[in-house]
Scaffold this active site. Structure first.
Site, PDB file in Angstrom:
ATOM      1  CB  CYS A   1      -0.931   0.009   1.209  1.00 59.75           C
ATOM      2  SG  CYS A   1      -0.101   0.429   2.771  1.00 59.75           S
TER       3      CYS A   1
ATOM      4  CB  CYS B   1       2.204  -2.335   6.333  1.00 60.42           C
ATOM      5  SG  CYS B   1       1.399  -0.795   5.797  1.00 60.42           S
TER       6      CYS B   1
ATOM      7  CG  ASP C   1      23.271   4.827 -12.054  1.00 62.68           C
ATOM      8  OD1 ASP C   1      24.138   5.325 -11.311  1.00 62.68           O
ATOM      9  OD2 ASP C   1      22.064   5.113 -11.982  1.00 62.68           O
TER      10      ASP C   1
END
Length: 412
Positions: free
Chosen positions: A204, A217, A338
């Protein structure tokens, strides 16, 4: 069902033969193992070849950001207790390399296959695996893999409804979210040192709470599942509560975690933990990783670390200061071009070690070490770095292509 009870079609046989011929020519020309180019040719001739080669095997797929080559090797050793194994042991982990590996194992019962994270869903579709091991997900090759949650979503969608038994790390929220779409999951408490990719809830977007070793969570209730297998110090705890000692020649906590996941996979195929763990002791090095080599009168231990999570684990297993350390970083296409990930690595853990820096991107690394207030010397190459290192065994830590360069230089 193993063996050749369902022979390959004439087209598939031609594809296998052509692939092997191209691979042999590539090896003869000194261009590496030839497995990738051989597999590419074979798949061009028969696009369904991977599925055909896998149809008579009990297949295990292993995917993760870190540890998949080693875990693949440990699982392969364990399953040899139950029958012949074919595996992509050298880490060619995209469809062409996997096809090449399976083409060489006509009498095998088990296929133990390392799979690049981005290809897992497709390879699972083609190979109809009995078991899939998911170890961890963290940032790696940011220029090509985007972000970790997208990979987790790719896994979650690709594995939804899969018939495979999924053996998954209960301590990595991204792995748990990805595996939760599968109807049959075995949870392993394998630990998670690197937590910086899992502070927000993958379900979420809420903030993850992390009391002790637990996580949940606070907003949607997504939480750590109860594991049935666990790494506990130097032991693996099985679902019955029995503790089995881990004896490995490979160093570090991360490899004990790999062994715990491997024991859980072996049990899916009826190999008991004691037998599986005893067999894992045979593994001394994996594609040169952890090897101690003699070079220019010195002992060098070669360690591979490709991303922040891998560097963190590697720092935890090197000998204490004042052991000298040589660091080598490249940014070629196989590494990811990178190098911003260097800023995510906590180089203060090297305080007290004499450090020499080599590789294509030695100056990027030097700037990072300067900011971390480390003492280091920038060197032209491995030979110069060794000359500048004080006596004793040298720890050499390198990312992917830098590691291959080192192995060539030391003749390993």
């Amino acid at each position: 069902m193993a063996g050749n009870s369902d022979p390959l079609t004439p087209r598939a046989k031609l594809a296998v033969t052509a692939g092997k011929a191209v691979a042999a020519a590539s090896r003869a020309a000194g261009r590496g193992s030839g497995s990738v180019i051989g597999g590419r040719v074979a798949l061009k001739l028969d696009p369904d070849l991977l599925a055909r080669l896998a149809q008579n095997l009990d297949v295990v797929l292993v995917s993760a950001t870190n540890g998949k080559t080693t875990t693949t090797r440990l699982i392969a050793e364990a399953l040899r207790a139950a029958g012949p194994v074919v595996s992509n042991a050298l880490g060619a982990n995209m469809p062409a390399g996997i096809t090449s590996a399976l083409a060489g194992g006509s009498d095998a019962k088990f296929g133990v296959i390392e799979v690049d994270e981005k290809y897992l869903a497709g390879v699972a579709r083609d190979t109809d695996p009995k078991c899939i091991a998911l170890l961890n997900l963290s940032r790696d090759q940011l220029d090509r893999a985007a972000e970790t949650r997208m990979l987790a979503e790719n896994w979650r969608e690709g594995l939804a409804g899969s018939k495979a038994v999924v053996v998954a790390n209960a301590d990595d929220p991204l792995v748990v979210w990805a595996a939760s779409s599968s109807p049959n999951v075995i949870w392993v408490a394998a630990g998670q040192m690197w937590k910086d990719d899992a502070w927000s809830c993958p379900s979420c977007g809420g903030v993850m709470q992390r009391p002790g070793d637990d996580w949940f969570c606070g907003e949607c209730g997504f939480r750590r599942p109860t594991p049935s297998w666990a790494l506990s110090g130097d032991h693996v705890l099985d679902p019955h509560g029995s503790a089995w000692p881990i004896h490995l020649q490979l160093p570090g906590r991360a490899n004990k975690a790999n062994a715990a996941s491997s024991a859980a996979v072996a049990a899916v195929f009826g190999v008991p933990p004691q037998v599986a763990l005893e067999r894992m002791y045979q593994v001394q090095a994996v594609a040169g990783r952890y090897d101690v080599v003699q070079f220019q009168g010195r002992d060098l231990r070669l360690l591979l670390a490709k991303n922040p999570a891998g560097w963190l684990e590697t720092f935890s297993l090197i000998d204490p200061p004042p052991t000298p350390v040589i660091l080598s970083v490249n940014a070629r296409s196989a590494d990811g071009t990178d190098t911003s990930w260097l800023w995510d690595v906590d180089y203060t853990r090297l305080t007290g070690h004499p450090i020499c820096v080599i590789g294509d991107r030695k100056l990027d690394l030097a700037v990072r070490l300067e900011v971390a207030d480390q003492q280091f010397q920038v060197c032209e190459d491995l030979d110069q770095a060794i000359q500048l290192c004080p006596p004793g065994r040298i720890e050499v830590i390198a990312n992917y292509t830098a590691f291959q360069d080192l192995r060539r230089r030391v003749g390993n």
